[in-house]
Design a protein around this motif. Structure first.
Motif, PDB file in Angstrom:
ATOM      1  N   SER A  38       0.845  -1.203   0.000  1.00  0.00           N
ATOM      2  CA  SER A  38       0.000   0.000   0.000  1.00  0.00           C
ATOM      3  C   SER A  38       0.882   1.255   0.000  1.00  0.00           C
ATOM      4  CB  SER A  38      -0.901   0.002   1.236  1.00  0.00           C
ATOM      5  OG  SER A  38      -1.722   1.145   1.251  1.00  0.00           O
ATOM      6  N   PRO A  39       0.736   2.097  -1.029  1.00  0.00           N
ATOM      7  CA  PRO A  39      -0.155   1.980  -2.181  1.00  0.00           C
ATOM      8  C   PRO A  39       0.307   0.869  -3.138  1.00  0.00           C
ATOM      9  CG  PRO A  39       1.272   3.878  -2.436  1.00  0.00           C
ATOM     10  CD  PRO A  39       1.522   3.362  -1.062  1.00  0.00           C
ATOM     11  N   ASN A  40      -0.635   0.349  -3.911  1.00  0.00           N
ATOM     12  CA  ASN A  40      -0.388  -0.792  -4.782  1.00  0.00           C
ATOM     13  C   ASN A  40       0.329  -0.355  -6.056  1.00  0.00           C
ATOM     14  OD1 ASN A  40      -0.454  -3.285  -6.042  1.00  0.00           O
ATOM     15  ND2 ASN A  40      -2.607  -3.110  -6.638  1.00  0.00           N
ATOM     16  N   LEU A  41       1.605   0.001  -5.896  1.00  0.00           N
ATOM     17  CA  LEU A  41       2.430   0.473  -7.011  1.00  0.00           C
ATOM     18  C   LEU A  41       3.816  -0.141  -6.914  1.00  0.00           C
ATOM     19  CD1 LEU A  41       1.493   4.270  -6.967  1.00  0.00           C
ATOM     20  CD2 LEU A  41       0.630   2.533  -8.554  1.00  0.00           C
ATOM     21  N   VAL A  51       6.034   3.396   1.846  1.00  0.00           N
ATOM     22  CA  VAL A  51       5.217   2.290   1.358  1.00  0.00           C
ATOM     23  C   VAL A  51       5.035   1.323   2.522  1.00  0.00           C
ATOM     24  CG1 VAL A  51       5.051   0.391  -0.287  1.00  0.00           C
ATOM     25  CG2 VAL A  51       6.112   2.538  -0.968  1.00  0.00           C
ATOM     26  N   GLU A 128       3.220   4.376 -13.127  1.00  0.00           N
ATOM     27  CA  GLU A 128       2.360   3.871 -12.066  1.00  0.00           C
ATOM     28  C   GLU A 128       1.692   2.587 -12.563  1.00  0.00           C
ATOM     29  OE1 GLU A 128      -0.294   6.688 -10.373  1.00  0.00           O
ATOM     30  OE2 GLU A 128       1.249   8.217 -10.050  1.00  0.00           O
TER      31      GLU A 128
END
Length: 291
Positions: A38-41, A51, A128
């Motif tokens: 999280s975030p899903n990147l 992260v 992204e």
């Protein structure tokens, strides 16, 4: 008459049961635990916000699992001293974005989840792209994001092959299929290419997060061969044990033969005058027992 001890008769069946138990215990254990990001990147600018990584099992925090990072051939536990890879609790970590690496969850018994790669870029543009696998049939939007300024017309590449351009730095993958897997990157008219990151796609009939990293093809073939050998040996041993159980029958009852001879050799159980044979009419009685 000879008798067999009950424990002797049970030995083959007990051996068969133990063999089944050993086979089940020796089978590879599949874990449903996966790494959540999280975030899903996958790509971040150096110095941006942290992260957060955690080990989850069906959406719940998995106890007894630790997030680890591999970089430069070395493996580092979450919460290592002097690292920006800090521990929040036993299965939840925060990554300060100074360096990236490959991340995964590891249990105390050595089981591993799938790996997720995170890139920390010092460049002027990043792509992204989801860090976790996406499901077939879904829609995925990729963004080419500059470090400064607004998104602008961008060009997208997969496996070094141009896909096309997208206005406002956006590229939509509609109804994703396994053929959409690959290494993606992007660039603009004024920005050099971003780092490459892999998009992973999972079928609806397979787990969203594979429990183990996919082995090399040679290892997969070897593992399949070993499984076949074990299966053949198990079938043969089971057949032998079952045949042994069935072949063990109850011992035959002793045969007893009676031989009787009359005193004058002519009697057949009744006297010639029709009277019953008495004890005096019988010369001798011989009893033979055959065991």
């Amino acid at each position: 008459m000879f008798s067999r001890h009950p424990d002797t008769m049970k030995t083959p069946c007990v051996s068969l049961l133990l063999g089944v138990c050993v086979l089940l215990l020796s089978a590879p254990t599949v874990s449903a635990v996966s790494l959540s990001v999280s975030p899903n990147l996958q790509q971040f600018f150096r110095g941006s916000s942290s992260v957060y990584l955690s080990c989850v099992d069906d959406g719940q925090t998995a106890d007894g699992w630790t997030v680890k990072r591999t970089r430069g051939g070395l493996t580092e536990d979450c919460g290592a001293a002097g690292s920006e890879f800090s521990r929040i609790n036993s299965s939840f970590c925060a990554l300060g974005l100074s360096t990236g690496g490959s991340f995964l969850c590891v249990s105390s018994s050595g089981k591993q989840s799938d790996e997720v790669s995170i890139s920390v870029s010092e460049g002027s543009v990043i792509l992204e792209i989801p860090a976790l696998p996406v499901m077939t049939g879904s829609d995925v939007t990729l963004y080419c994001t500059p470090k400064e300024g607004e998104r602008r017309k961008s060009y997208f590449i997969r496996d070094n092959v141009p896909l096309g351009s997208g206005p406002e730095g956006k590229w939509i993958l509609s109804t994703v299929q396994r053929s959409d897997e690959g290494l993606y990157s992007c660039y603009t008219d004024i920005h050099p290419p971003s780092p490459q990151s892999r998009l992973r796609v999972r079928d609806l009939l397979t787990p969203l997060y594979p429990p183990l990293s996919a082995p090399p093809p040679s290892e997969s073939v070897l593992r399949l061969f070993c499984h076949l050998v074990v299966l053949c040996l198990y079938c043969i041993s089971t057949g032998l044990l079952l045949s042994t159980c069935c072949s063990r029958k109850t011992p035959n009852k002793p045969a007893v033969s009676m031989e009787m001879s009359q005193h004058d050799g002519g009697g057949q159980g009744l006297a010639e005058d029709g009277d019953d044979v008495t004890d005096d009419d019988t010369d001798d009685v011989t009893t033979e027992h055959a065991f």
